[in-house]
Design a protein around this motif. Structure first.
Motif, short mmCIF file in Angstrom:
data_model
loop_
_atom_site.label_atom_id
_atom_site.label_comp_id
_atom_site.label_asym_id
_atom_site.label_seq_id
_atom_site.Cartn_x
_atom_site.Cartn_y
_atom_site.Cartn_z
N PRO A 88 56.17 48.54 153.35
CA PRO A 88 56.80 47.24 153.60
C PRO A 88 56.86 46.32 152.37
O PRO A 88 57.68 45.41 152.32
CB PRO A 88 55.91 46.61 154.68
N ASP A 89 56.00 46.55 151.37
CA ASP A 89 56.04 45.67 150.19
C ASP A 89 56.90 46.27 149.07
O ASP A 89 56.83 45.84 147.93
CB ASP A 89 54.63 45.34 149.70
N LEU A 90 57.68 47.28 149.42
CA LEU A 90 58.52 47.94 148.42
C LEU A 90 59.98 47.88 148.92
O LEU A 90 60.47 48.82 149.54
CB LEU A 90 58.06 49.40 148.28
N PRO A 91 60.67 46.75 148.64
CA PRO A 91 61.97 46.54 149.29
C PRO A 91 63.01 47.61 148.95
O PRO A 91 63.88 47.89 149.77
CB PRO A 91 62.41 45.16 148.80
N LYS A 92 62.95 48.21 147.78
CA LYS A 92 63.97 49.19 147.41
C LYS A 92 63.79 50.53 148.14
O LYS A 92 64.69 51.33 148.22
CB LYS A 92 63.92 49.48 145.90
N GLY A 93 62.56 50.76 148.64
CA GLY A 93 62.29 52.07 149.24
C GLY A 93 61.94 53.11 148.18
O GLY A 93 61.78 54.28 148.46
N TYR A 94 61.88 52.67 146.95
CA TYR A 94 61.42 53.55 145.87
C TYR A 94 60.83 52.69 144.75
O TYR A 94 61.11 51.50 144.67
CB TYR A 94 62.57 54.42 145.32
N LEU A 135 51.03 42.71 150.57
CA LEU A 135 51.05 42.30 151.97
C LEU A 135 49.90 41.33 152.23
O LEU A 135 48.80 41.52 151.74
CB LEU A 135 50.86 43.52 152.88
N VAL A 136 50.21 40.26 152.95
CA VAL A 136 49.17 39.30 153.30
C VAL A 136 49.07 39.30 154.82
O VAL A 136 50.07 39.05 155.51
CB VAL A 136 49.57 37.88 152.81
N HIS A 137 47.89 39.62 155.33
CA HIS A 137 47.73 39.69 156.78
C HIS A 137 47.28 38.35 157.32
O HIS A 137 46.35 37.74 156.81
CB HIS A 137 46.75 40.82 157.13
N GLY A 138 48.01 37.87 158.35
CA GLY A 138 47.79 36.52 158.87
C GLY A 138 46.45 36.34 159.55
O GLY A 138 45.87 37.28 160.08
N GLU A 139 45.98 35.09 159.50
CA GLU A 139 44.73 34.74 160.17
C GLU A 139 44.99 33.58 161.11
O GLU A 139 46.02 32.91 161.00
CB GLU A 139 43.68 34.33 159.12
N GLY A 140 44.05 33.30 161.98
CA GLY A 140 44.17 32.17 162.91
C GLY A 140 45.41 32.30 163.77
O GLY A 140 45.61 33.33 164.43
N ALA A 141 46.26 31.23 163.74
CA ALA A 141 47.47 31.23 164.56
C ALA A 141 48.39 32.38 164.17
O ALA A 141 49.21 32.84 164.97
CB ALA A 141 48.19 29.90 164.40
N SER A 145 50.15 38.90 162.62
CA SER A 145 51.37 38.98 161.81
C SER A 145 51.01 39.36 160.38
O SER A 145 49.89 39.12 159.94
CB SER A 145 52.06 37.61 161.74
N SER A 146 51.97 39.96 159.69
CA SER A 146 51.78 40.25 158.27
C SER A 146 52.94 39.65 157.49
O SER A 146 54.05 39.57 158.00
CB SER A 146 51.71 41.75 158.03
N PHE A 147 52.64 39.22 156.26
CA PHE A 147 53.65 38.60 155.41
C PHE A 147 53.75 39.40 154.13
O PHE A 147 52.79 40.07 153.73
CB PHE A 147 53.25 37.16 155.09
N VAL A 148 54.89 39.29 153.48
CA VAL A 148 55.02 40.00 152.22
C VAL A 148 55.32 39.01 151.10
O VAL A 148 56.13 38.11 151.26
CB VAL A 148 56.06 41.14 152.32
#
Ligand SMILES: [Zn+2]
Length: 481
Positions: A88-94, A135-141, A145-148
């Motif tokens: 997921p943190d590799l937008p080009k897929g390569y 990747l940043v994994h969400g905390e609390g609210a 969810s995960s963010f990139v």
């Protein structure tokens, strides 16, 4: 189980983040710690139809590193390749990397091998690639969810692969520290494992001593400090020896080091190169290096840790051990060099720098040296001339390091001058004689070593200001010796 019956075979893959202002294939900033996704553009976001352009500085840094690592071959033509995988943190897929035609081949690096000896460790290859995002994994609210964050996507990485020449976790640690030092001396990477600008994966296998075939290897990841690399390797070697001793098989896999629990955990089966479907990157031309450029860069290579250590041993008469301690951090070795120019007694300066100075330097966080060589030279001179004791010298060094103050001023303002004057010392000496009747008796009856104890008591009472030599003389005459 007999550990001695086995030997381990270790190879390291090191990723060094190159200290360039901009990314490897676009003009975005490499600055760390800013708002997520604030350093992105169509190229590093992997938009269709955009074209990467190689950053000249990145290539320059990789060539300099390859030269410093004595690579026998820096081919005039190397090729970038696509390494295909989904994440997921590799937008080009390569990921754009180098595969069949890397930037440099067949280098070496020397590590200490006991006494004055050195051992050469082979380097298979040096190549360039781009980093992925984070990747940043969400905390609390945001929990679940995960963010990139793609600020890191496209940051230049240089991969340095060693031959499986390392035999112990300590050797692996020595190799890594030396490699980090070389990169810092060259100014191409800050060498900080804890901050992720230097990352290390290790391949490790065991075999019975005398065997030449390699055992099945596992790959260790996530070791974010020099110490953790050594610990993780030691644990993994133990695990493999236990398996093989029981007649079981080591499974080829990737293991993650868990630094909190000091264990390795299986991550996934190890991919083979063919899983990545490498092929030459069609969006980039082959990288062609003109010989004149390589020759020009050769001249820009500074004195490296190995040469510096050799010079300290050869020209300044230091021991190999002290020389290695000094060159491990470039700012410290530069500071030592400058101090010796002002106070040309290398062994004495080395004692101060490798002792008290280094303790304070690391306690204050390392980095650039926060004191002038002139100030250390002044402190050494004051101690030599008997103006202050060695003990007070250390105290002055610490203060001068912390607040940049002139050492002479510190001595003057705090009244730290060494006291040699009989009238000033005799009161303290008499007190010590009165307080230590047993020791005084033993000294009088011939136990010479008690003089050291009594002198120590006087030094303590005078808060380190008494001149120990003078105290010894006065004690003797006072006790009729
Ligand atoms: Zn960009």
């Amino acid at each position: 189980m007999n550990d001695k019956a086995f030997e381990s075979v270790i190879g390291l893959e090191v990723h060094a983040q190159l200290q360039t202002q901009s990314k490897i294939f676009c003009g975005c900033s490499t600055r760390f710690g800013d708002q997520p996704n604030s350093h992105t553009c169509p190229v590093c976001l992997g938009m269709p139809g955009v074209l990467p352009v190689i950053n000249r500085k990145v290539v320059e840094f990789a060539i300099m590193t390859s030269l410093a690592l004595h690579c026998e071959e820096i081919p005039p033509r190397s090729v970038f390749a696509r390494k295909n995988y989904f994440y997921p943190d590799l937008p080009k897929g390569y990921q754009i990397s180098q595969y069949e035609s890397p930037l440099a081949l067949r280098g070496s690096l020397e590590i200490p091998a006991g006494g004055n000896g050195l051992r050469k460790i082979g380097i298979t290859r040096v190549h360039l690639e781009e980093d992925a995002g984070k990747l940043v994994h969400g905390e609390g609210a945001d929990s679940g969810s995960s963010f990139v964050d793609l600020n890191r996507a496209g940051v230049p990485l240089m991969e340095i692969v060693s031959e499986p020449d390392l035999r112990t976790p300590e050797e692996a640690g020595d190799y890594l520290r030396r490699l980090a030092a070389i990169l810092v001396y060259l100014g191409v990477c800050d060498g900080k494992m804890e901050e992720g600008s230097l990352r290390c994966d290790a391949n490790v296998s065991v075999r019975r001593r005398g065997e030449t075939a390699l055992g099945v290897k596992t790959e260790l990841k996530n070791m974010n400090s020099f110490k953790n690399v050594e610990k993780a390797l030691a644990k993994e070697i133990q695990r493999q020896i236990a398996l093989v001793s029981e007649g079981k098989k080591v499974v080829q896999e990737t293991l993650l080091w868990d630094p909190d629990n000091e264990v390795t955990l299986p991550m996934r089966g190890k991919e083979e190169a063919h899983d990545y479907r490498y092929f030459p990157e069609p969006d980039l031309l082959p990288l062609v290096l003109e010989n004149s450029w390589v020759e020009e860069l050769k001249k820009k290579i500074p004195e490296l840790p190995q040469e510096k250590a050799d010079r300290f041993v050869r020209d300044l008469g230091l021991t190999r051990y002290d020389a290695e301690v000094l060159v491990a951090a470039k700012p410290v070795s530069d500071f030592f060099d400058e101090t010796v120019k002002i106070h040309p007694e290398p062994k004495k300066v080395s004692n101060w720098v490798t002792g008290e100075f280094l303790r304070i330097y690391w306690a204050e966080g390392g980095g650039p040296v926060k004191m002038t060589p002139q100030n250390l030279a002044r402190i050494i001179k004051m101690v030599d001339e008997g103006k202050i004791s060695g003990l007070v010298g250390k105290k002055v060094l610490e203060e001068s390091y912390k607040n940049g103050q002139d050492p002479e001023k510190i001595v003057q303002e705090q009244g730290l001058s060494q006291v040699s004057d009989e009238s000033a010392l005799i009161g303290i000496i008499d007190e010590v004689i009165k307080d230590s009747p047993k020791e005084v008796e033993r000294f009088k009856s011939g136990e010479e070593k008690l003089l050291q104890f009594l002198t120590g008591q006087v030094m303590k009472k005078s808060k380190g200001k008494a001149n120990p030599k003078r105290v010894g003389e006065l004690l003797k005459s006072r006790l009729g010796k």
